[in-house]
Write a protein that holds these residues in place. Sequence first.
Motif, PDB file in Angstrom:
ATOM      1  N   ILE A  91       0.826  -1.203   0.000  1.00 43.27           N
ATOM      2  CA  ILE A  91       0.000   0.000   0.000  1.00 43.27           C
ATOM      3  C   ILE A  91       0.860   1.251   0.000  1.00 43.27           C
ATOM      4  N   GLU A  92       1.934   1.245   0.775  1.00 39.42           N
ATOM      5  CA  GLU A  92       2.837   2.397   0.806  1.00 39.42           C
ATOM      6  C   GLU A  92       3.453   2.650  -0.566  1.00 39.42           C
ATOM      7  N   SER A  93       3.776   1.569  -1.294  1.00 37.02           N
ATOM      8  CA  SER A  93       4.386   1.743  -2.616  1.00 37.02           C
ATOM      9  C   SER A  93       3.397   2.378  -3.590  1.00 37.02           C
ATOM     10  N   TYR A  94       2.116   2.027  -3.492  1.00 39.31           N
ATOM     11  CA  TYR A  94       1.122   2.641  -4.373  1.00 39.31           C
ATOM     12  C   TYR A  94       0.781   4.060  -3.930  1.00 39.31           C
ATOM     13  N   ALA A  95       1.022   4.367  -2.681  1.00 39.52           N
ATOM     14  CA  ALA A  95       0.809   5.742  -2.218  1.00 39.52           C
ATOM     15  C   ALA A  95       1.954   6.657  -2.642  1.00 39.52           C
ATOM     16  N   ALA A  96       3.154   6.087  -2.760  1.00 39.93           N
ATOM     17  CA  ALA A  96       4.336   6.883  -3.107  1.00 39.93           C
ATOM     18  C   ALA A  96       4.665   6.839  -4.596  1.00 39.93           C
ATOM     19  N   GLY A  97       4.090   5.878  -5.337  1.00 34.69           N
ATOM     20  CA  GLY A  97       4.448   5.733  -6.741  1.00 34.69           C
ATOM     21  C   GLY A  97       5.850   5.177  -6.895  1.00 34.69           C
ATOM     22  N   ALA A  98       6.136   4.075  -6.224  1.00 39.13           N
ATOM     23  CA  ALA A  98       7.498   3.540  -6.176  1.00 39.13           C
ATOM     24  C   ALA A  98       7.924   2.910  -7.493  1.00 39.13           C
ATOM     25  N   MET A  99       9.221   2.846  -7.688  1.00 35.29           N
ATOM     26  CA  MET A  99       9.821   2.154  -8.822  1.00 35.29           C
ATOM     27  C   MET A  99      10.112   0.710  -8.428  1.00 35.29           C
ATOM     28  N   ILE A 100       9.632  -0.238  -9.229  1.00 40.03           N
ATOM     29  CA  ILE A 100       9.864  -1.657  -8.967  1.00 40.03           C
ATOM     30  C   ILE A 100      11.000  -2.124  -9.865  1.00 40.03           C
ATOM     31  N   VAL A 101      12.009  -2.720  -9.269  1.00 39.76           N
ATOM     32  CA  VAL A 101      13.163  -3.209 -10.021  1.00 39.76           C
ATOM     33  C   VAL A 101      13.360  -4.690  -9.700  1.00 39.76           C
ATOM     34  N   PRO A 102      14.063  -5.433 -10.559  1.00 39.58           N
ATOM     35  CA  PRO A 102      14.287  -6.856 -10.287  1.00 39.58           C
ATOM     36  C   PRO A 102      15.080  -7.063  -9.002  1.00 39.58           C
ATOM     37  N   ARG A 103      14.817  -8.201  -8.355  1.00 39.56           N
ATOM     38  CA  ARG A 103      15.524  -8.550  -7.126  1.00 39.56           C
ATOM     39  C   ARG A 103      16.433  -9.750  -7.358  1.00 39.56           C
ATOM     40  N   ALA A 104      17.293  -9.971  -6.388  1.00 34.53           N
ATOM     41  CA  ALA A 104      18.188 -11.140  -6.390  1.00 34.53           C
ATOM     42  C   ALA A 104      19.062 -11.197  -7.637  1.00 34.53           C
ATOM     43  N   GLY A 105      19.496 -10.033  -8.126  1.00 34.20           N
ATOM     44  CA  GLY A 105      20.414  -9.995  -9.243  1.00 34.20           C
ATOM     45  C   GLY A 105      19.810 -10.286 -10.600  1.00 34.20           C
ATOM     46  N   LYS A 106      18.495 -10.390 -10.680  1.00 34.44           N
ATOM     47  CA  LYS A 106      17.861 -10.670 -11.963  1.00 34.44           C
ATOM     48  C   LYS A 106      17.872  -9.427 -12.849  1.00 34.44           C
ATOM     49  N   ARG A 107      17.822  -9.661 -14.161  1.00 33.46           N
ATOM     50  CA  ARG A 107      17.947  -8.561 -15.122  1.00 33.46           C
ATOM     51  C   ARG A 107      16.607  -7.943 -15.480  1.00 33.46           C
ATOM     52  N   TRP A 108      15.554  -8.790 -15.551  1.00 35.01           N
ATOM     53  CA  TRP A 108      14.266  -8.309 -16.031  1.00 35.01           C
ATOM     54  C   TRP A 108      13.146  -8.575 -15.020  1.00 35.01           C
ATOM     55  N   LEU A 109      12.110  -7.768 -15.130  1.00 33.92           N
ATOM     56  CA  LEU A 109      10.840  -8.050 -14.472  1.00 33.92           C
ATOM     57  C   LEU A 109       9.931  -8.724 -15.485  1.00 33.92           C
ATOM     58  N   ALA A 110       9.290  -9.797 -15.076  1.00 30.11           N
ATOM     59  CA  ALA A 110       8.351 -10.505 -15.952  1.00 30.11           C
ATOM     60  C   ALA A 110       6.942 -10.055 -15.598  1.00 30.11           C
ATOM     61  N   VAL A 111       6.332  -9.242 -16.464  1.00 27.73           N
ATOM     62  CA  VAL A 111       4.989  -8.710 -16.233  1.00 27.73           C
ATOM     63  C   VAL A 111       3.984  -9.622 -16.935  1.00 27.73           C
ATOM     64  N   PRO A 112       3.087 -10.263 -16.190  1.00 29.69           N
ATOM     65  CA  PRO A 112       2.151 -11.205 -16.826  1.00 29.69           C
ATOM     66  C   PRO A 112       1.190 -10.500 -17.771  1.00 29.69           C
ATOM     67  N   THR A 113       0.893 -11.133 -18.895  1.00 27.71           N
ATOM     68  CA  THR A 113      -0.088 -10.600 -19.841  1.00 27.71           C
ATOM     69  C   THR A 113      -1.476 -11.132 -19.479  1.00 27.71           C
ATOM     70  N   ASP A 114      -2.467 -10.701 -20.220  1.00 25.22           N
ATOM     71  CA  ASP A 114      -3.834 -11.174 -19.985  1.00 25.22           C
ATOM     72  C   ASP A 114      -3.979 -12.666 -20.280  1.00 25.22           C
ATOM     73  N   ASP A 115      -3.060 -13.224 -21.082  1.00 25.44           N
ATOM     74  CA  ASP A 115      -3.125 -14.641 -21.426  1.00 25.44           C
ATOM     75  C   ASP A 115      -2.440 -15.538 -20.406  1.00 25.44           C
TER      76      ASP A 115
END
Length: 233
Positions: A91-115
Amino acid sequence: MLRPRLSRARADEIGAGLESEVAGYLTAAMRDTTDEVKDAFRAQVRKAGLGERLPNAIRGITYPLSRNALEPAGWVYAQPSKDGRGAAAIIESYAAGAMIVPRAGKRWLAVPTDDCPRKRQGDALTPDEVERKFGRRLQFISPNDKGFRTPSARHRGVAYLVLKGLVIRKATGRWRNATERERAGRTRNPRPVQAVIMFTLVPHVRKPKSIDLAEPAALAEARFPANLDARWR
């Protein structure tokens, strides 16, 4: 002329009774206000499109817990967690408009599609869960690769994670692996065998500011006097 007098002990008894009654009104009004603020906060989170589980993690409590007081207090909060990824942090992240970055050394964020398949509670499967569900690996494909046809909506991203050789189940409308006969086109009523985009890969995602933490506080200030008037006899 009548001049009734009360003993000091009797006067103290009456004063204590009045104080107890006033404390009851104040505590009941605070309890009403806490419940209203909790419900309004849940509605705001629900309106932001964050599902049903997150709003239900917002709780309200009135102090003192088991008695009345002349100075009661209400607390509306989202449940925290030890790893910092609980409802409060979300909730705090949506209140602040936070930036989400990969964790644990990963390069990309995998954003699920509608499928991308969903769990019963509505959350999308992770890439590992998708691979386990279909029994094979996702394919990494550049967004510039036009060598495959897909029913999925193409969004701006660095790359895609794709599963090829899927068909739609007629009964549920969900994707499943095509059989060998379907892939060879040897079925009586052939269905199109598709390459489906399950995830869009991006380096980061910025959450929009969709929750206003000042609203619950303003509502509490506005509602407590009205609730006290309603409780006062």
